[in-house]
Design an enzyme around this catalytic site. Structure first.
Site, PDB file in Angstrom:
ATOM      1  N   ASN A  44      14.581  84.913  76.387  1.00 27.19           N
ATOM      2  CA  ASN A  44      15.010  85.903  75.388  1.00 27.19           C
ATOM      3  C   ASN A  44      14.144  87.146  75.583  1.00 27.19           C
ATOM      4  O   ASN A  44      13.001  87.175  75.134  1.00 27.19           O
ATOM      5  CB  ASN A  44      14.835  85.313  73.980  1.00 27.19           C
ATOM      6  CG  ASN A  44      15.134  86.341  72.902  1.00 27.19           C
ATOM      7  OD1 ASN A  44      15.680  87.401  73.170  1.00 27.19           O
ATOM      8  ND2 ASN A  44      14.760  86.012  71.669  1.00 27.19           N
TER       9      ASN A  44
ATOM     10  N   LYS B  96      14.533  90.013  74.339  1.00 28.07           N
ATOM     11  CA  LYS B  96      14.465  90.895  73.162  1.00 28.07           C
ATOM     12  C   LYS B  96      14.708  92.349  73.595  1.00 28.07           C
ATOM     13  O   LYS B  96      15.520  92.572  74.491  1.00 28.07           O
ATOM     14  CB  LYS B  96      13.123  90.696  72.429  1.00 28.07           C
ATOM     15  CG  LYS B  96      12.853  89.211  72.166  1.00 28.07           C
ATOM     16  CD  LYS B  96      11.730  88.947  71.215  1.00 28.07           C
ATOM     17  CE  LYS B  96      11.563  87.441  71.029  1.00 28.07           C
ATOM     18  NZ  LYS B  96      10.563  87.094  70.037  1.00 28.07           N
TER      19      LYS B  96
ATOM     20  N   HIS C  45      18.748  84.416  65.403  1.00 25.44           N
ATOM     21  CA  HIS C  45      17.315  84.492  65.697  1.00 25.44           C
ATOM     22  C   HIS C  45      16.575  84.985  64.446  1.00 25.44           C
ATOM     23  O   HIS C  45      17.090  85.820  63.705  1.00 25.44           O
ATOM     24  CB  HIS C  45      17.069  85.445  66.865  1.00 25.44           C
ATOM     25  CG  HIS C  45      15.667  85.389  67.358  1.00 25.44           C
ATOM     26  ND1 HIS C  45      14.636  86.046  66.715  1.00 25.44           N
ATOM     27  CD2 HIS C  45      15.110  84.723  68.393  1.00 25.44           C
ATOM     28  CE1 HIS C  45      13.507  85.786  67.353  1.00 25.44           C
ATOM     29  NE2 HIS C  45      13.762  84.986  68.381  1.00 25.44           N
TER      30      HIS C  45
ATOM     31  N   GLU D 172      14.270  87.029  64.001  1.00 28.92           N
ATOM     32  CA  GLU D 172      14.084  88.483  63.911  1.00 28.92           C
ATOM     33  C   GLU D 172      15.339  89.148  63.351  1.00 28.92           C
ATOM     34  O   GLU D 172      15.262  90.117  62.605  1.00 28.92           O
ATOM     35  CB  GLU D 172      13.705  89.044  65.293  1.00 28.92           C
ATOM     36  CG  GLU D 172      12.265  88.681  65.640  1.00 28.92           C
ATOM     37  CD  GLU D 172      11.960  88.626  67.120  1.00 28.92           C
ATOM     38  OE1 GLU D 172      12.759  89.106  67.941  1.00 28.92           O
ATOM     39  OE2 GLU D 172      10.896  88.074  67.457  1.00 28.92           O
TER      40      GLU D 172
ATOM     41  N   GLU E  33      12.872  77.082  66.045  1.00 31.66           N
ATOM     42  CA  GLU E  33      11.844  78.100  66.237  1.00 31.66           C
ATOM     43  C   GLU E  33      11.142  78.363  64.907  1.00 31.66           C
ATOM     44  O   GLU E  33      11.627  79.179  64.103  1.00 31.66           O
ATOM     45  CB  GLU E  33      12.469  79.408  66.725  1.00 31.66           C
ATOM     46  CG  GLU E  33      13.146  79.306  68.070  1.00 31.66           C
ATOM     47  CD  GLU E  33      13.163  80.666  68.772  1.00 31.66           C
ATOM     48  OE1 GLU E  33      12.675  80.727  69.909  1.00 31.66           O
ATOM     49  OE2 GLU E  33      13.628  81.645  68.184  1.00 31.66           O
TER      50      GLU E  33
ATOM     51  N   GLY F  23       6.008  84.758  68.705  1.00 29.88           N
ATOM     52  CA  GLY F  23       5.265  85.960  69.081  1.00 29.88           C
ATOM     53  C   GLY F  23       3.852  86.002  68.543  1.00 29.88           C
ATOM     54  O   GLY F  23       3.204  87.046  68.574  1.00 29.88           O
TER      55      GLY F  23
ATOM     56  N   SER G 124       6.110  80.909  70.987  1.00 29.01           N
ATOM     57  CA  SER G 124       4.863  80.955  71.760  1.00 29.01           C
ATOM     58  C   SER G 124       4.794  79.904  72.869  1.00 29.01           C
ATOM     59  O   SER G 124       3.719  79.375  73.155  1.00 29.01           O
ATOM     60  CB  SER G 124       3.645  80.866  70.831  1.00 29.01           C
ATOM     61  OG  SER G 124       3.595  82.003  69.978  1.00 29.01           O
TER      62      SER G 124
HETATM   63  P1  PGA Z   1       7.958  84.005  71.776  1.00 29.45           P
HETATM   64  O1  PGA Z   1       9.443  84.245  71.199  1.00 29.45           O
HETATM   65  O2  PGA Z   1       8.111  83.054  72.936  1.00 29.45           O
HETATM   66  O3  PGA Z   1       7.499  85.378  72.193  1.00 29.45           O
HETATM   67  O4  PGA Z   1       7.149  83.415  70.675  1.00 29.45           O
HETATM   68  C1  PGA Z   1      10.363  83.199  71.131  1.00 29.45           C
HETATM   69  C2  PGA Z   1      11.645  83.694  70.545  1.00 29.45           C
HETATM   70  O5  PGA Z   1      11.599  84.593  69.695  1.00 29.45           O
HETATM   71  O6  PGA Z   1      12.736  83.232  70.910  1.00 29.45           O
END
Ligand code: PGA
Length: 251
Positions: free
Chosen positions: A9, A11, A95, A97, A167, A173, A212
């Site tokens: 992903n 982003k 997601h 976000e 998640e 993140g 992460s």
């Molecule tokens: P990250 O993001 O690996 O940077 O924690 C995972 C995600 O948002 O799918």
């Protein structure tokens, strides 16, 4: 036997040129990895470029979001049919976000999941609890409620093809990944819920962990019987790092 799925992903990262550099650096290793399915989810603007570079390989293309309507006056939005037309096989839906910053309610997520299947895409349905929900002992109820709403319009056959990404919001993140054991436990709760609602089809549903994941901790998650791959954000931006994670998921 579920084949693990590792999805990148990206982003809001990578121009077309940067995306193309990633693919030329990583594709040989990604395409030759055995026992794992790999998906790249670039931003909309790089989908066509990446799709063209992946064509003929085993690596699949995915988008990061989709609108629930087929077409219409929805300025700035993209439909599932448009994504299918670009060669997408997968789309990330719900997601955290998007839930937190862009108004993706459980109801909208349900409609997006339906729209994805209707256009021939496989949704990667993201679910996860916030830190406050975890501390209040609501992890299972929150995650189960999100899965219930996200799958409300699906048949058992579709649930068998669905991908769920667990998640935890506090792990995304932040560098604070869940433990492999905890990811496996919550994924098991999700599968049990799907089994009760959809029967044996749920045994085929792939349930990823995300939050992460890096080349250093990937094996801890991917070694769990209930963790069928990973949704990788930050660590998917670097070709070597992502290839190492994919290899950890493979046979
Ligand atoms: P990250 O993001 O690996 O940077 O924690 C995972 C995600 O948002 O799918």
């Amino acid at each position: 036997m579920r084949i693990p799925l590792v999805a990148a992903n990206w982003k809001m990262h990578k121009t077309r040129g940067e995306a193309a550099s990633f693919v030329s650096a990583a594709l040989p290793q990604l395409a030759s990895a055995q026992g794992v399915e790999v998906v790249l989810c670039p931003p909309y603007t790089a989908l066509e470029t990446v799709g063209r570079l992946l064509s003929g390989s085993r690596v699949r293309l995915g988008a990061q979001n989709v609108h629930w309507e087929r077409q219409g006056a929805y300025t700035g939005e993209v439909s599932a049919g448009m994504l299918a037309d670009l060669g997408c096989a997968y789309v990330i839906v719900g997601h955290s976000e998007r839930r937190r910053m862009f108004g993706d309610t459980d109801e909208r997520v349900r409609r997006k999941v339906r729209a994805a299947f209707d256009a021939g895409l496989v949704p990667i349905l993201c679910v996860g609890e916030t830190l406050e929900e975890r501390q209040a002992g609501q992890t299972e109820s929150r995650v189960t409620a999100q899965v219930a709403e996200g799958t409300a319009d699906l048949t058992a056959e579709e649930v068998g093809r669905l991908v769920v990404a667990y998640e935890p919001v506090w792990a995304i993140g932040t560098g604070q990944a869940a433990s492999g054991e905890e990811a496996g436990r919550v994924n098991g709760v999700i599968r049990e819920f799907l089994r009760q609602r959809f029967g044996a089809a749920a045994d085929a549903t792939r349930i990823q962990y995300g939050g992460s994941v890096t080349s250093r901790n990937a094996a801890e998650f991917l070694g769990q019987p209930e963790v069928d791959g990973a949704l990788v954000g930050g660590a998917s931006l670097d070709p070597e790092e992502f290839v190492t994670i994919v290899r950890a998921a493979g046979a």
